[in-house]
Design a protein around this motif. Structure first.
Motif, PDB file in Angstrom:
ATOM      1  N   TYR A  53       0.813  -1.221   0.000  1.00 30.62           N
ATOM      2  CA  TYR A  53       0.000   0.000   0.000  1.00 30.62           C
ATOM      3  C   TYR A  53       0.851   1.279   0.000  1.00 30.62           C
ATOM      4  CZ  TYR A  53      -3.761  -3.184   1.529  1.00 30.62           C
ATOM      5  OH  TYR A  53      -4.659  -4.222   1.629  1.00 30.62           O
ATOM      6  N   ASP A  54       2.071   1.223  -0.533  1.00 32.07           N
ATOM      7  CA  ASP A  54       2.919   2.420  -0.505  1.00 32.07           C
ATOM      8  C   ASP A  54       3.348   2.883  -1.894  1.00 32.07           C
ATOM      9  OD1 ASP A  54       4.582   0.345  -1.143  1.00 32.07           O
ATOM     10  OD2 ASP A  54       6.011   0.655   0.502  1.00 32.07           O
ATOM     11  N   ASP A  55       2.871   2.213  -2.921  1.00 31.29           N
ATOM     12  CA  ASP A  55       3.244   2.551  -4.295  1.00 31.29           C
ATOM     13  C   ASP A  55       1.978   2.940  -5.053  1.00 31.29           C
ATOM     14  OD1 ASP A  55       4.046   2.688  -6.935  1.00 31.29           O
ATOM     15  OD2 ASP A  55       5.324   0.912  -6.833  1.00 31.29           O
ATOM     16  N   LYS A  56       1.816   4.240  -5.277  1.00 34.68           N
ATOM     17  CA  LYS A  56       0.599   4.719  -5.923  1.00 34.68           C
ATOM     18  C   LYS A  56       0.463   4.176  -7.337  1.00 34.68           C
ATOM     19  CE  LYS A  56      -1.911   8.931  -7.172  1.00 34.68           C
ATOM     20  NZ  LYS A  56      -1.882  10.404  -7.187  1.00 34.68           N
ATOM     21  N   SER A  57       1.564   4.128  -8.077  1.00 40.71           N
ATOM     22  CA  SER A  57       1.499   3.647  -9.464  1.00 40.71           C
ATOM     23  C   SER A  57       1.048   2.188  -9.519  1.00 40.71           C
ATOM     24  CB  SER A  57       2.862   3.803 -10.139  1.00 40.71           C
ATOM     25  OG  SER A  57       3.858   3.038  -9.466  1.00 40.71           O
ATOM     26  N   VAL A  60      -2.708   2.242  -8.874  1.00 41.07           N
ATOM     27  CA  VAL A  60      -3.427   2.723 -10.051  1.00 41.07           C
ATOM     28  C   VAL A  60      -3.541   1.602 -11.086  1.00 41.07           C
ATOM     29  CG1 VAL A  60      -3.338   4.311 -12.007  1.00 41.07           C
ATOM     30  CG2 VAL A  60      -2.827   5.144  -9.702  1.00 41.07           C
ATOM     31  N   THR A  83      -2.187   5.637   4.220  1.00 40.05           N
ATOM     32  CA  THR A  83      -2.538   4.518   3.344  1.00 40.05           C
ATOM     33  C   THR A  83      -3.905   4.715   2.712  1.00 40.05           C
ATOM     34  OG1 THR A  83      -1.203   2.979   4.660  1.00 40.05           O
ATOM     35  CG2 THR A  83      -2.887   2.032   3.231  1.00 40.05           C
ATOM     36  N   LEU A  86      -3.884   7.368   0.096  1.00 39.60           N
ATOM     37  CA  LEU A  86      -3.243   6.869  -1.126  1.00 39.60           C
ATOM     38  C   LEU A  86      -4.220   5.999  -1.921  1.00 39.60           C
ATOM     39  CD1 LEU A  86      -0.462   7.014  -2.544  1.00 39.60           C
ATOM     40  CD2 LEU A  86       0.095   4.836  -1.452  1.00 39.60           C
ATOM     41  N   ASP A  89      -6.654   8.449  -3.627  1.00 41.79           N
ATOM     42  CA  ASP A  89      -6.009   9.148  -4.746  1.00 41.79           C
ATOM     43  C   ASP A  89      -5.799   8.212  -5.931  1.00 41.79           C
ATOM     44  OD1 ASP A  89      -5.973  11.355  -3.136  1.00 41.79           O
ATOM     45  OD2 ASP A  89      -3.852  11.183  -2.588  1.00 41.79           O
ATOM     46  N   ALA A  90      -5.368   6.981  -5.653  1.00 39.18           N
ATOM     47  CA  ALA A  90      -5.161   6.011  -6.727  1.00 39.18           C
ATOM     48  C   ALA A  90      -6.492   5.644  -7.387  1.00 39.18           C
ATOM     49  CB  ALA A  90      -4.485   4.759  -6.179  1.00 39.18           C
ATOM     50  N   GLU A  93      -7.409   8.520  -9.750  1.00 39.16           N
ATOM     51  CA  GLU A  93      -6.543   8.537 -10.934  1.00 39.16           C
ATOM     52  C   GLU A  93      -6.860   7.379 -11.873  1.00 39.16           C
ATOM     53  OE1 GLU A  93      -1.760   8.333 -11.967  1.00 39.16           O
ATOM     54  OE2 GLU A  93      -2.431   9.326 -10.117  1.00 39.16           O
TER      55      GLU A  93
END
Length: 463
Positions: A53-57, A60, A83, A86, A89-90, A93
């Motif tokens: 849960y720490d990598d937005k890409s 997404v 978390t 994020l 936001d993901a 996006e």
């Protein structure tokens, strides 16, 4: 078909929701977990995915083509709500249509009780975050699933759900003990089973209209006084230790914050210590209306039948037998009457008649011990549960009277056998006992009936 992401899918309530979604056979589900996905069962339509849960890409990418993201993160363990923000936001996006933040407890009056329920501060902050994101233009649809507290807790120590564990907290029907606040009889708690929560969420995923921002799910809305009266009606009156409200509020002021452990990975002793410390805080929040939630989803899904408080308590609190014989003790739930005892009666009578024609030891063991014994056991075990449903104040007297048959039989049967055996022989003496059993058992089998409706058997720790 809807593509759904479940965040923190290893939590108990999330697992209940996943099962409900799988049961519809309509959805593709991505279950996000921190652990090795191999630890989780293979379910149709479910893909277990490990993430930090720490990598937005990465999020997404996972969320592409997803319509709904449902979050079950423990907010008190999510530092600065990083978390969950994020995840939101993901979701935006990636073009996700709907998001359900991690609520699953208190209602809209929570904010006035944050001094007591400080571990829920993240719920308010995430609510404001979503509100601000949609301030100018709606970028994501969301609903706050607010459920009150889990009705399943009242069934402790019985297993009342597939994954959610029960706790002896505030109202313990097993020991018939409760803790309450003086003057709280009119204060309200909404009780909702985890099965109903999962069922409503599964329907909400398919709901074609717009999700309400405040998404109350209300199983039974009851005052403390009503709950105590239900306890008396079902024959499990609670002895209440009354606490003073001013003492509780003083305790909260003096103690300051409270450290909430990760209740999924703690020992029973740690959980017990937390519950003891949390009692004052939870009761303070109850008196301020924090656990009185609204019923938006009840109105949107009018055909959904919620489990009612009294039905649930009768289902799990009327069994007076040991858990090792629980399946037999629940025979009264099988239908509308006690006639399900007919096969058992037949087993008793047939066993006794067969005993009358035995000539060697193994035949006696087979007919008397197994056939007759099994029939007697199946007849007796449901009887106390059925009798208890017909009495309230005199339940102890009724249960005692219903148990005297064993003692009377223990006196009469040996006398009859001892008087007949020298005159007519073993076979006929045993046959007479079988006829007595038949005559004395037919009447109650046809007259005894269930006196209460029961909910259908169905499928985290939250306060």
């Amino acid at each position: 078909m809807v593509k759904v992401v479940i965040a923190s899918a290893s939590s108990a309530l999330a697992r209940e929701v996943i099962d409900a979604l799988v049961a519809t056979k309509k959805h593709d589900i991505i279950a996000l977990v921190r652990k090795d996905p191999a630890q989780f069962p293979s379910l149709p339509g479910v893909e277990w995915v490990k993430t930090a849960y720490d990598d937005k890409s990465e999020l997404v990418r996972l969320f592409k083509g997803v319509e709904t993201v449902i979050c079950f993160l423990a907010v008190h363990l999510d530092k600065d709500n990083a978390t969950q923000k994020l995840l939101i936001d993901a979701s935006i996006e990636a073009g996700v249509r709907r998001y359900a933040p991690s609520e699953w407890a208190t209602g809209e009056k929570l904010e006035s009780s944050l001094d007591a329920l400080s571990w829920y501060t993240g719920k308010i902050e995430i609510s404001r975050y979503l509100e601000k994101l949609n301030e100018k233009n709606k970028v994501i649809e969301y609903t706050k699933f607010q459920v009150g507290t889990f009705m399943n807790y009242l069934g402790h120590p019985h297993k009342t759900a597939n994954y959610v564990q029960t706790l002896p907290f505030l109202f313990d029907f097993e020991s018939q003990h409760a803790v309450a606040v003086e003057g709280s009889l009119d204060d309200i708690i909404v009780w909702t089973t985890v099965q109903d929560i999962a069922g409503v969420v599964a329907r909400a995923v398919e709901y074609e209209g717009e999700w309400p921002v405040i998404g109350g799910i209300s199983g039974t809305r009851a005052t403390i006084g009503e709950l105590l009266r239900v306890a008396e009606v079902i024959g499990r009156p609670l002895k209440v230790d009354w606490l003073k409200k001013e003492d509780l509020e003083a305790e909260i002021r003096n103690a300051g914050g409270i450290l909430v452990p990760d209740l999924r990975n703690t020992t029973p002793e740690q959980v017990g210590s937390f519950l003891q410390a949390a009692t004052a805080r939870v009761w303070t929040a109850i008196t301020r209306g924090a656990y009185d939630v609204t019923d938006e989803w009840n109105k949107l899904l009018p055909d959904y039948k919620f489990t009612q408080l009294e039905d649930f308590l009768r289902s799990y609190c009327l069994d007076r037998v040991d858990a090792s014989i629980l399946p037999l003790s629940r025979l009264p739930r099988c239908g509308a009457s006690f006639r399900c005892g007919l096969p058992s009666l037949a087993s008793v009578v047939v066993g006794m008649f067969l005993t009358s024609i035995t000539s060697v030891y193994w035949q006696v063991f087979l007919t008397q011990a197994l056939v007759t014994g099994l029939g007697l056991g199946c007849l007796y075990l449901p009887a106390p549960a059925v009798v208890s449903q017909h009495f309230d104040a005199s339940i102890a007297l009724a249960m005692g009277a219903s148990s005297t048959g064993s003692a009377i039989g223990g006196i009469i049967y040996p006398i009859v056998f001892n008087q007949l055996q020298p005159r007519v022989g073993f076979g006929w003496a045993t046959g007479v006992l079988a006829f007595i059993l038949l005559a004395t058992s037919v009447i109650p089998v046809f007259l005894m009936k269930v006196n209460a409706p029961y909910p259908k058997p169905s499928r985290s720790i939250s306060f």
